[in-house]
Design an enzyme around this catalytic site. Structure first.
Site, PDB file in Angstrom:
ATOM      1  N   GLU A  16       0.814  -1.225   0.000  1.00  0.00           N
ATOM      2  CA  GLU A  16       0.000   0.000   0.000  1.00  0.00           C
ATOM      3  C   GLU A  16       0.841   1.266   0.000  1.00  0.00           C
ATOM      4  OE1 GLU A  16      -3.611   1.821   2.709  1.00  0.00           O
ATOM      5  OE2 GLU A  16      -3.543  -0.312   2.292  1.00  0.00           O
ATOM      6  N   ASP A 123      -2.914  -3.065   3.304  1.00  0.00           N
ATOM      7  CA  ASP A 123      -3.284  -3.118   4.721  1.00  0.00           C
ATOM      8  C   ASP A 123      -4.495  -4.026   4.906  1.00  0.00           C
ATOM      9  OD1 ASP A 123      -1.262  -1.388   5.204  1.00  0.00           O
ATOM     10  OD2 ASP A 123      -2.514   0.380   5.515  1.00  0.00           O
ATOM     11  N   ASP A 125      -7.416  -4.319   6.241  1.00  0.00           N
ATOM     12  CA  ASP A 125      -8.693  -3.807   6.716  1.00  0.00           C
ATOM     13  C   ASP A 125      -9.576  -3.588   5.498  1.00  0.00           C
ATOM     14  OD1 ASP A 125      -7.577  -1.580   5.528  1.00  0.00           O
ATOM     15  OD2 ASP A 125      -7.299  -0.476   7.382  1.00  0.00           O
ATOM     16  N   TYR A 342       0.140  -3.058  13.527  1.00  0.00           N
ATOM     17  CA  TYR A 342      -0.731  -2.219  12.696  1.00  0.00           C
ATOM     18  C   TYR A 342      -1.633  -1.368  13.596  1.00  0.00           C
ATOM     19  CZ  TYR A 342      -3.803  -0.917   8.837  1.00  0.00           C
ATOM     20  OH  TYR A 342      -4.512  -0.217   7.899  1.00  0.00           O
ATOM     21  N   CYS A 806     -71.600  39.185 -20.592  1.00  0.00           N
ATOM     22  CA  CYS A 806     -70.200  39.609 -20.736  1.00  0.00           C
ATOM     23  C   CYS A 806     -69.806  39.494 -22.200  1.00  0.00           C
ATOM     24  CB  CYS A 806     -69.302  38.724 -19.874  1.00  0.00           C
ATOM     25  SG  CYS A 806     -67.544  39.037 -20.110  1.00  0.00           S
ATOM     26  N   CYS A 809     -66.716  36.554 -22.340  1.00  0.00           N
ATOM     27  CA  CYS A 809     -66.928  35.128 -22.131  1.00  0.00           C
ATOM     28  C   CYS A 809     -68.395  34.728 -22.176  1.00  0.00           C
ATOM     29  CB  CYS A 809     -66.318  34.697 -20.797  1.00  0.00           C
ATOM     30  SG  CYS A 809     -67.072  35.470 -19.361  1.00  0.00           S
ATOM     31  N   CYS A 831     -67.932  41.166 -14.589  1.00  0.00           N
ATOM     32  CA  CYS A 831     -68.036  39.728 -14.837  1.00  0.00           C
ATOM     33  C   CYS A 831     -67.565  38.946 -13.612  1.00  0.00           C
ATOM     34  CB  CYS A 831     -67.216  39.344 -16.062  1.00  0.00           C
ATOM     35  SG  CYS A 831     -67.377  37.586 -16.485  1.00  0.00           S
ATOM     36  N   CYS A 836     -61.634  37.142 -15.890  1.00  0.00           N
ATOM     37  CA  CYS A 836     -62.266  37.997 -16.913  1.00  0.00           C
ATOM     38  C   CYS A 836     -62.316  39.431 -16.410  1.00  0.00           C
ATOM     39  CB  CYS A 836     -63.676  37.490 -17.223  1.00  0.00           C
ATOM     40  SG  CYS A 836     -64.489  38.439 -18.537  1.00  0.00           S
TER      41      CYS A 836
END
Length: 926
Positions: A16, A123, A125, A342, A806, A809, A831, A836
């Protein structure tokens, strides 16, 4: 395993670190190896001959430097503004060799091509196992039929290394997958939250006093934040503490044999009056009577368990005030030099196969503790005791112990001497008998109140002789007999106040992390160091931690959100899941899916509740005064991918005037922007995705409008979509206008953001009535035509009220009566349909040719009182033409409004939403 014909095999050995490769080569070759250069000048190649289980081998020993590969997102996701941070939870990731490791990779490829075996000396682990498989991937890519094996060792000493190479095993795929899972989880969570925090906070607050805010990254780490949480939680506990006074009665007795100090068995009282009454009773009848004198009891103080990584870090911090990060650096150097085993291990119990006495024999020559080691080995000394079992075994390494004698090397620092001494003395202590003492407790009675005094006489120090870091205070008290009476020498009522707990020291913090399962023995010190490096916490000379303003603000913000992202629970569950992967009870895919799904939900919720984070930051920091418009682009919430440049995303934000917009995060290269309705008071991106608009996802926005700024019939709260499908937003834009800063001037290159691509995207300036381009909705020819056609009044058959139809509409409009000073009693029609704008005075319909006129609305104001309507009359129009001198603008209640004119071009004959120049303006509209 052997080469055909019985000849030697070529074995590539990979360690390593370069120093480990040289040490292993020196042990196996007995110092007779040959050295040659590799592609990397730091990773040399050592050659020697050796026999593995009788097989002649030509050994090639080289190394890597930690991880050979990095996990990274695909290229299109690496830039911060290239995607929504939420996309990082499912974005593709890949492992690759970074540029600074390419030479090491070339060395491995060249040596693997001419090798038969590959022996991994990484290592032992999980992290080392993961690196081992990175080496395997590189080597097998150039030679697929390599024989792969793994050497397991715990110390760089002859016995361990020779035993490891003669007992090779298969590498552990499950360990490697557990690390892969952790790397991917940490990458996705860390990158998403880091981008979110940094883009949200960096440019809004003056965080860095050095003026480097623009380059600062406000990082988030799944282990880092719970570690910060421990520090902040203790700090808050101290801040919340309110000192409270208490009282206690103290008593002492001086005799010819010495002084005895008696403690009140009540401890203390917080009520002063009660304490005074009891004290006065004792003063009035001060004679003390001995109530109990038990026989001395034998007490033991046991030696510590064998040393693991966490205990090494904690004890080095307490005894020498070394940081955990520096302790591990020194321990690693001692390990690589062969003096200790270690140093990264969770194990705190020795195997029955371990030769414990041999390690003691190594230390008999030491001038400081050699004589004690010699006594340990003497059978008649009765000092030896097999070490205790701490209950932890990682199945990879033994506890940390000395492997070679040294009285101090010439290149050692004081820290090297201290750490080596701690390891040796700890080992000698854990194989020693416990300390023994005789303890006596005497109880007395004064006016009904009980007091006690204790004495301890140490009869055998045993392990305390060598373990100088611990003591066991002994005190001798005079002899007393039951029933004996005496008058106390002192009898006082003393007061004190409660004290808060101290700030966490490094040993305390490591204990909290270990108990909660945050990080591993190999990573805990890194998480602490990152907190300090990133300015989230500080550490004083006594190794005690305090949060910085930034650290406290971040924890406070997430705490206010309701998600305990700063608590250890979530990370502890992840660590447990990774342990399950390492033993095969869960798969890597299962853990990734469950963890990332959970954390993505947390991320999306945190983004919705970002105001809590902003509020917390406001408590500690001033707002930044250098945020310009381009910078503020980065501070928003992602709504969708930009449909203009297709390279970045569009985010919700405010401009300098406080108006909301959705703009491209690639500004100024892309100026795509969507201006939202002018009356928008609040807006936040939700996790709801529009099922209609594309390209997806298009996140919906939760709007809160000013009540006074929107027409009747519209809700102040609205969950809307800016993709083009939301009719309510269209109507509000048409009626109230947008928050654009400059609708009359378009910057070069500006493109309207509401243009629709295909069927799911709205084209710029599309009329909401006839769906045609070329005119504004308020100036639609169908509406103008309709306004010129007279609509006769009618009578409502149900209540005999007058109505008109109206002219926009067709809805029946009921007559209403104005109640303002200027028009009190005057009747009008409006309206009732949401969105509107039809309006007409009754007398204008009756006295004219029957025209009912729709009113125009100013697009420049979002306030209700500014919504003007054109008064009906001969020749009256709804928008485009110049009005007659008799035409006036009035509010919905009939109040005359003077000085009204188009704010885009200034012409008083029309409003902005009917301005003929509107199609050429700068405003980018929803």
């Amino acid at each position: 395993m052997s080469r055909r014909g019985g000849g030697p095999v070529t074995v590539l050995n990979v360690a390593e670190k370069p120093s480990v490769a040289k040490s292993v080569a020196g042990i196996l070759s007995r110092g007779t190896f040959r050295t040659r250069e590799g592609r990397s000048r730091y990773n040399k190649i050592f050659e020697f001959d050796y026999a593995i289980n009788g097989q002649p081998c030509r050994m090639l020993m080289t190394s890597v430097i930690g991880h050979l590969m990095e996990l990274e997102f695909a290229d299109r996701y690496r830039k911060w503004h290239s995607c929504d941070p939420a996309d990082l939870y499912q974005a593709p990731v890949m492992k690759h060799v970074p540029e600074d490791k390419k030479d090491i990779k070339k060395t491995l490829e060249e040596e693997a091509r001419k090798s038969d075996w590959l022996v991994l000396w990484l290592d032992c682990d999980r992290e080392g196992e993961n690196i081992a498989f990175e080496v395997v991937d590189v080597c097998r890519a150039v030679k697929h039929n390599l024989f792969i094996s793994r050497a397991h060792f715990s110390a760089l000493i002859d016995r361990d290394i020779h035993e490891a190479v003669q007992n090779l095993r298969d590498p552990n795929q499950l360990f490697a997958e557990a690390v892969d899972a952790r790397q991917e989880i940490d990458l996705r969570i860390g990158a998403s939250f880091t981008r979110f925090q940094t883009m949200l906070l960096r440019d809004r607050f003056a965080i860095d006093s050095t003026g480097e805010e623009r380059s600062r990254v406000i990082s988030y780490g799944p282990c880092q934040f719970p570690t910060l949480g421990f520090i902040v939680e203790r700090y808050w506990e101290i801040q919340a503490h309110e000192p409270e006074e208490f009282w206690t009665i103290n008593c002492s007795h001086q005799s010819e044999e010495g002084l005895a100090t008696f403690n009140w068995m009540r401890g203390h009282l917080f009520d002063y009056a009660s304490a005074v009454i009891l004290y006065e009773m004792c003063v009035e009848e001060p004679t003390a009577t001995v109530m109990n004198v038990p026989h001395p009891r034998e007490r033991f103080k046991y030696p510590p368990y064998p040393l693991n990584t966490i205990e090494l870090e904690k004890r080095a911090s307490r005894y020498f005030r070394l940081s955990s990060e520096h302790t591990m650096k020194v321990a690693e150097e001692l390990y690589q030099a062969g003096f200790i085993s270690y140093p990264r291990t969770e194990t705190d119990s020795f195997s029955s196969r371990t030769d414990l006495r041999a390690m003691v024999e190594e230390q008999t020559r030491h001038p400081a503790w050699g004589s004690y080691a010699q006594r340990l080995l003497e059978p008649e000394g009765d000092l030896w005791r097999n070490p205790g079992n701490g209950g932890h075994d990682d199945k990879a390494h033994p506890p940390i112990h000395p492997t070679k004698f040294s009285s101090g090397e010439s290149n050692w620092s004081r820290d090297h001497l201290n750490v080596y001494e701690l390891v040796v003395r700890h080992y000698l202590a854990c194989v020693s008998q416990p300390a023994v003492a005789a303890e006596t407790t005497v109880e007395i009675d004064i006016a009904g109140e009980r007091f006690s005094a204790s004495g301890r006489v140490i009869s055998a120090k045993n392990y305390l002789e060598v373990y100088r870091f611990e003591s066991w205070g002994g005190s001798v008290i005079p002899g007393y007999e039951k029933g004996q009476q005496f008058i106390p020498t002192t009898l006082t009522l003393d007061s004190a106040v409660t004290r808060p707990p101290p700030l966490l020291c490094e040993a305390d913090l490591l204990s909290c992390m270990d108990k909660a399962g945050i990080g591993t023995d190999a990573t805990m010190h890194d998480h602490i160091k990152k907190l300090l490096d990133r300015g989230y916490a500080t550490k004083d000379a006594n190794t005690r931690f305090s949060p910085t303003n930034l650290g406290e603000a971040l924890v406070m913000g997430y705490d206010d959100m309701g998600y305990e992202l700063w608590k250890p629970n979530l990370r502890a569950l992840m660590e447990n899941d990774m342990n399950e992967v390492s033993v095969g009870r869960k798969t890597k895919a299962e853990v990734l899916e469950s963890c990332l799904q959970q954390m993505k939900a947390c991320f999306l919720d945190a983004r919705v509740k970002k105001s809590k984070l902003l509020e917390a930051m406001t408590i500690f920091f001033e707002r930044s005064n250098n945020t310009d418009e381009s910078e503020s682009q980065t501070a928003g919430e992602v709504v969708r991918r930009c449909n203009l440049c297709n390279e970045s995303h569009m985010a919700l934000r405010k401009n300098r005037d406080g108006n909301f917009m959705v703009g491209c995060m690639n500004y100024p290269q892309c100026r795509n922007a969507v201006w939202l309705p002018g009356p928008t008071l609040e807006a936040s991106v939700t996790t709801d995705v529009c099922q209609t608009c594309g390209p997806g996802p298009v996140y919906k926005i939760l709007f809160k409008f000013r009540q006074i700024g929107i027409p009747p019939g519209f809700d102040v709260n609205h969950l809307g979509c800016i993709g083009g499908c939301d009719d309510i937003l269209k109507q509000l834009i048409d009626i109230c206008g947008t928050g654009s800063r400059s609708q009359a001037r378009r910057a070069p290159g500006t493109v309207p953001s509401n243009n629709i691509q295909g069927s799911n995207t709205r084209q710029s300036n599309v009329c909401i009535h006839c769906q045609q381009r070329g005119h504004a909705s308020a100036n639609c020819p169908s509406r103008v035509t309709a306004s010129r056609n007279s609509r006769p009044t009618a009578t409502n058959p149900r209540n005999d009220e007058s109505t008109v139809s109206c002219n926009t509409c067709g809805t029946q409009c009921v007559i209403r009566t104005a109640n303002t000073e200027a028009n009190r009693g005057r009747q009008f029609f409006s309206c009732p349909t949401q969105g509107c704008s039809f309006f007409a005075w009754e007398d204008s319909i009756n006295n004219s040719s029957g025209n009912a006129t729709t009113g125009s609305n100013s697009g420049g104001s979002g306030r209700r009182g500014s919504r003007g309507r054109g008064r009906g009359g001969r020749g009256g129009q709804s928008g485009g033409g110049r009005r007659n001198s008799g035409t006036s603008f009035v509010s919905a209640t009939g109040e005359p409004v003077s000085g009204i004119r188009c704010f885009s071009c200034g012409d008083p004959s029309h409003f902005a939403n009917a301005c003929p120049n509107r199609n050429n303006s700068n405003g980018n509209y929803y």
